[in-house]
Design an enzyme around this catalytic site. Structure first.
Site, PDB file in Angstrom:
ATOM      1  N   GLY A  27       4.736  -3.331  10.290  1.00 53.17           N
ATOM      2  CA  GLY A  27       3.502  -3.106   9.549  1.00 53.17           C
ATOM      3  C   GLY A  27       2.284  -3.427  10.374  1.00 53.17           C
ATOM      4  O   GLY A  27       2.340  -4.206  11.328  1.00 53.17           O
ATOM      5  N   ASP A  28       1.186  -2.798  10.009  1.00 54.17           N
ATOM      6  CA  ASP A  28      -0.090  -3.103  10.636  1.00 54.17           C
ATOM      7  C   ASP A  28      -1.192  -2.865   9.611  1.00 54.17           C
ATOM      8  O   ASP A  28      -1.060  -2.018   8.729  1.00 54.17           O
ATOM      9  CB  ASP A  28      -0.341  -2.237  11.871  1.00 54.17           C
ATOM     10  CG  ASP A  28      -1.448  -2.819  12.731  1.00 54.17           C
ATOM     11  OD1 ASP A  28      -1.207  -3.872  13.362  1.00 54.17           O
ATOM     12  OD2 ASP A  28      -2.553  -2.256  12.755  1.00 54.17           O
ATOM     13  N   GLN A  29      -2.250  -3.637   9.740  1.00 56.24           N
ATOM     14  CA  GLN A  29      -3.374  -3.514   8.814  1.00 56.24           C
ATOM     15  C   GLN A  29      -4.674  -3.557   9.594  1.00 56.24           C
ATOM     16  O   GLN A  29      -4.863  -4.406  10.472  1.00 56.24           O
ATOM     17  CB  GLN A  29      -3.329  -4.652   7.811  1.00 56.24           C
ATOM     18  CG  GLN A  29      -4.346  -4.515   6.697  1.00 56.24           C
ATOM     19  CD  GLN A  29      -4.137  -5.583   5.652  1.00 56.24           C
ATOM     20  OE1 GLN A  29      -4.250  -6.764   5.930  1.00 56.24           O
ATOM     21  NE2 GLN A  29      -3.838  -5.159   4.439  1.00 56.24           N
TER      22      GLN A  29
END
Length: 186
Positions: free
Chosen positions: A67-69
């Site tokens: 995941g990345d934000q």
């Protein structure tokens, strides 16, 4: 199947534990700084990083979640502030305006990649310098993109949030992720 969260983020680990799956958390085997491509849109960059994180640990008998934000504001990506002074500046620049919180995940089932991206529109209140300084002292959000912790006192910074999944704001869209994992028969 072994379930692996390709992240050392305590926030993502806490979120994933809500789904009651047994999992291990491992650091992804990529250098994020080397992979950041300024020619990509914030959405494309978040999706690329989520993919690379998951792919770095993928293999037979494993389901890997990467995941990345990113915070996209006025065409720029806002990263982590690292210092309280930078956090105050970052919040003051966004106050009274709207920004997007882009949360991308990628789930690898062996060799197959299953991507998902959530875009949340965050409407920040008009705030005084004193309000922002007080908030930063409360949460010390220097390790968060956008310099706020919505799951703590950061909620007081906003007058409206448009989201499909509130958990995406915290770093892992659990509604979409639970559907993906169910479809994988986990």
């Amino acid at each position: 199947m072994e379930l692996i969260l390709a992240s050392t983020s305590k926030y993502r680990q806490e979120l994933l534990s809500r789904l009651a799956y047994k999992f291990t958390a491992q650091a992804p085997l990529i250098d994020e700084d080397k992979e950041k491509d300024p020619s990509l849109s914030p959405k494309a960059l978040a999706e690329k990083l989520a993919y690379l994180k998951a792919a770095s640990l993928a293999g037979p008998g494993r389901v890997v979640i990467g995941g990345d934000q990113l915070v996209a504001f006025e065409g720029k990506i806002l990263g982590k502030a690292h210092t309280p002074e930078n956090a105050v500046r970052q919040i003051l620049s966004m106050q009274g305006k709207t920004h997007e919180l882009i949360t991308a995940i990628c789930v690898f089932d062996g060799e197959r990649a299953i991507p998902y991206t959530d875009i949340t529109r965050m409407h920040m209140k008009t705030l005084s310098q004193a309000q922002v300084e007080r908030y930063v002292q409360l949460d010390m959000p220097t390790d968060c993109a956008g310099s706020y912790k919505i799951e703590k006192h950061g909620i007081m910074l906003f007058d409206k949030i448009e989201s499909q999944d509130f958990t995406a704001i915290q770093g892992l869209p659990l509604i979409a992720l639970s559907k993906i994992l169910e479809n994988l028969n986990l």
